[in-house]
Design a protein around this motif. Structure first.
Motif, short mmCIF file in Angstrom:
data_model
loop_
_atom_site.label_atom_id
_atom_site.label_comp_id
_atom_site.label_asym_id
_atom_site.label_seq_id
_atom_site.Cartn_x
_atom_site.Cartn_y
_atom_site.Cartn_z
N ALA A 1 0.47 4.24 3.43
CA ALA A 1 0.18 2.88 3.94
C ALA A 1 0.13 2.17 2.51
CB ALA A 1 -0.96 2.51 4.86
N LEU A 2 -0.69 2.28 1.72
CA LEU A 2 -0.87 1.52 0.39
C LEU A 2 0.34 1.81 -0.51
CD1 LEU A 2 -3.41 -0.23 -0.61
CD2 LEU A 2 -3.51 1.00 1.67
N SER A 3 0.97 3.06 -0.46
CA SER A 3 2.46 3.00 -1.16
C SER A 3 3.43 2.03 -0.83
CB SER A 3 2.83 4.53 -1.16
OG SER A 3 1.96 5.44 -1.65
N ILE A 4 3.56 2.03 0.54
CA ILE A 4 4.51 1.00 1.02
C ILE A 4 4.25 -0.28 0.77
CG2 ILE A 4 5.65 0.44 3.23
CD1 ILE A 4 5.08 3.06 4.32
N ILE A 5 2.97 -0.65 0.81
CA ILE A 5 2.52 -1.91 0.73
C ILE A 5 2.62 -2.34 -0.75
CG2 ILE A 5 0.49 -3.51 0.39
CD1 ILE A 5 -0.65 -2.27 2.97
N ALA A 6 2.45 -1.28 -1.81
CA ALA A 6 2.76 -1.58 -3.14
C ALA A 6 4.05 -1.85 -3.69
CB ALA A 6 2.17 -0.18 -3.95
N MET A 7 4.93 -1.09 -3.06
CA MET A 7 6.39 -1.11 -3.20
C MET A 7 6.90 -2.64 -2.76
SD MET A 7 8.07 2.40 -2.63
CE MET A 7 7.07 3.40 -1.76
N LEU A 8 6.24 -3.11 -1.26
CA LEU A 8 6.66 -4.37 -0.88
C LEU A 8 6.18 -5.49 -1.93
CD1 LEU A 8 6.14 -3.86 2.80
CD2 LEU A 8 8.19 -4.06 1.68
N ASP A 9 4.83 -5.17 -2.57
CA ASP A 9 4.39 -6.27 -3.57
C ASP A 9 5.18 -6.31 -4.55
OD1 ASP A 9 2.33 -7.78 -4.56
OD2 ASP A 9 1.05 -6.36 -4.97
N VAL A 10 5.83 -5.41 -5.28
CA VAL A 10 6.63 -5.47 -6.29
C VAL A 10 7.51 -6.47 -5.99
CG1 VAL A 10 8.12 -4.20 -7.96
CG2 VAL A 10 5.96 -3.18 -7.18
N PHE A 11 8.53 -6.24 -4.96
CA PHE A 11 9.24 -6.98 -4.49
C PHE A 11 8.86 -8.20 -4.42
CE2 PHE A 11 11.81 -8.72 -0.91
CZ PHE A 11 13.18 -8.81 -1.51
N LEU A 12 7.60 -8.65 -3.61
CA LEU A 12 7.03 -10.03 -3.54
C LEU A 12 6.82 -10.63 -4.99
CD1 LEU A 12 6.04 -11.82 -1.08
CD2 LEU A 12 3.91 -11.20 -1.92
N PHE A 13 6.28 -9.81 -5.98
CA PHE A 13 6.42 -10.30 -7.34
C PHE A 13 7.24 -10.58 -7.71
CE2 PHE A 13 6.47 -8.64 -11.58
CZ PHE A 13 5.39 -9.42 -12.47
N LEU A 14 8.30 -10.22 -7.44
CA LEU A 14 9.90 -10.84 -8.26
C LEU A 14 10.29 -11.93 -7.54
CD1 LEU A 14 11.98 -7.37 -8.27
CD2 LEU A 14 11.25 -8.69 -10.04
N ILE A 15 10.08 -12.25 -6.22
CA ILE A 15 10.57 -13.42 -5.61
C ILE A 15 9.70 -14.64 -5.72
CG2 ILE A 15 12.36 -12.03 -3.99
CD1 ILE A 15 10.48 -12.92 -1.84
N VAL A 16 8.25 -14.23 -5.71
CA VAL A 16 7.42 -15.50 -5.61
C VAL A 16 6.05 -15.06 -6.40
CG1 VAL A 16 6.59 -14.82 -3.09
CG2 VAL A 16 6.23 -17.30 -3.93
#
Lengths: 203, 173
Positions: free
Chosen positions: B22-37
């Motif tokens: 769960a936290l691995s998926i969240i971390a990958m999405l967080d990297v994506f969020l870091f890129l856009i906002v």
């Protein structure tokens, strides 16, 4: 460039997936710290370390090539003092910022109560803020060290890269190795005890 | 109804998910969020919610006279971080309903209410004082190698240790 509406939609979608995954995994940041200290169990702490390893590599890799949106705010002793109070509060409340929203979504009135008082605490303490005196005064937050104002300026992977000329990912790999060392130490401890930990019943 | 039944039968809603996954998926999405906002944070959204509640209760004019809300956080519904928090509540609600884990839970003892109240207040004061929360500490600042992240991690570990001692004392009493 993403629009304001786009930012809000992306944030809501991200939050929804986080809420779903945290609810299904029973992960909790409070339990990650409390269980490691109180019961020497590491189910939640291991997940936190893995996430931090992925994030360290991801963030520093993108910072190295000039992408991403690192947080830009002044570093001061207020971060230590504020999170010290926060740490006491989250153990007493049995929930952190994530689990209070997640547990509220599951119908937990206690978590909703914690959120309500978190907002009250935030608002009441905002009345004490002043531009001219600490804690932390806006006038002392200039991005430069200011020891009289208990501010240490600004420093992160990006500033390290700019000051040393070494790509941020190199520093990221060093931090990754440190986190991996901690993770492996936990695995070793669990192996010696005979198996990994089961859910502790939430936080 | 058939679709809902099929969704409920998914492994995700039948069994507890491994938090590392769960936290691995969240971390990958967080990297994506870091890129856009920007990286995942919750305290910023909660601060803005406090401002919006203050604006509703006190009125815009009164609130504008408070320096923090006129200089640091001007209350606005267009602040993206609010929607992370609302999304988390929504996602958890969906997860709980689909896995049949939604039910009202109310603390039974007065001591629990007191601890939750004090804990909530301390969390709010802590966020205001530091401008960060536990999420931005572990999922934003520290992975960005921000010096504030290391100070915040030291603070939260020390605080959790003191909190654990208090918690133990209360439980033993």
């Amino acid at each position: 460039m993403i629009t304001v509406t786009g930012q809000c939609v992306a944030a809501f979608m991200f939050g929804s997936v986080v809420g779903l995954l945290v609810q299904r995994s029973r992960w909790c940041n409070t339990a990650a710290l409390r269980d490691a200290m109180l019961f020497k169990t590491f189910r939640n702490a291991k997940a936190l370390l893995v996430a931090m390893m992925i994030l360290t590599l991801g963030f520093t890799a993108f910072i190295s090539v000039g992408n991403g949106n690192p947080m830009r705010f002044d570093v001061g002793l207020n971060q230590f003092v504020g999170l010290f109070l926060f740490g006491i509060g989250m153990v007493l409340a049995g929930a952190c910022t994530v689990s209070s929203w997640v547990k509220t979504g599951e119908g937990n009135i206690g978590a909703l109560w914690a959120l309500l008082f978190l907002i009250i605490g935030l608002f009441v303490s905002s009345l004490l803020w002043s531009y001219t005196y600490w804690p932390p005064a806006g006038s002392t937050m200039t991005g430069q060290p200011n020891l009289a104002g208990l501010q240490l300026g600004f420093a992160d992977a990006l500033t390290l890269q700019q000051k040393t000329g070494v790509p941020a990912i190199v520093f990221g790999i060093v931090q990754f190795a440190g986190l991996l060392f901690l993770y492996r130490a936990i695995l070793k401890k669990e192996k010696a005890r005979g198996g990994s930990d089961k859910p502790s019943g939430g936080c | 109804m058939d679709l809902l039944r099929k969704i409920r039968e998914l492994d995700l809603f039948q069994r507890t998910l491994d938090p590392v996954i769960a936290l691995s998926i969240i971390a990958m999405l967080d990297v994506f969020l870091f890129l856009i906002v920007g990286a995942w944070t919750v305290g910023g959204g909660e601060t803005m919610i406090a401002g919006l509640v203050g604006k509703y209760v006190l009125g815009a004019r009164t609130l504008a006279r408070i320096p923090f809300w006129s200089l640091v956080f001007k209350p606005s519904w267009a602040y993206w971080k609010i929607y992370i928090s609302l999304g988390m509540g929504f996602g958890a609600f969906v997860g709980a309903v689909l896995s049949r884990e939604f039910y009202w839970r109310v603390p039974r003892h007065l001591s629990e209410w007191v601890m939750i109240t004090i804990g909530g207040l301390l969390m709010g004061i802590g966020i205001r004082l530091s401008f960060v929360c536990n999420v931005s500490t572990f999922f934003g600042l520290t992975p960005e190698m921000n010096l504030g992240g290391y100070l915040a991690v030291s603070g939260i570990i020390a605080g959790a240790w003191v909190g654990t001692l208090i918690y133990k004392k209360v439980m033993e009493a």
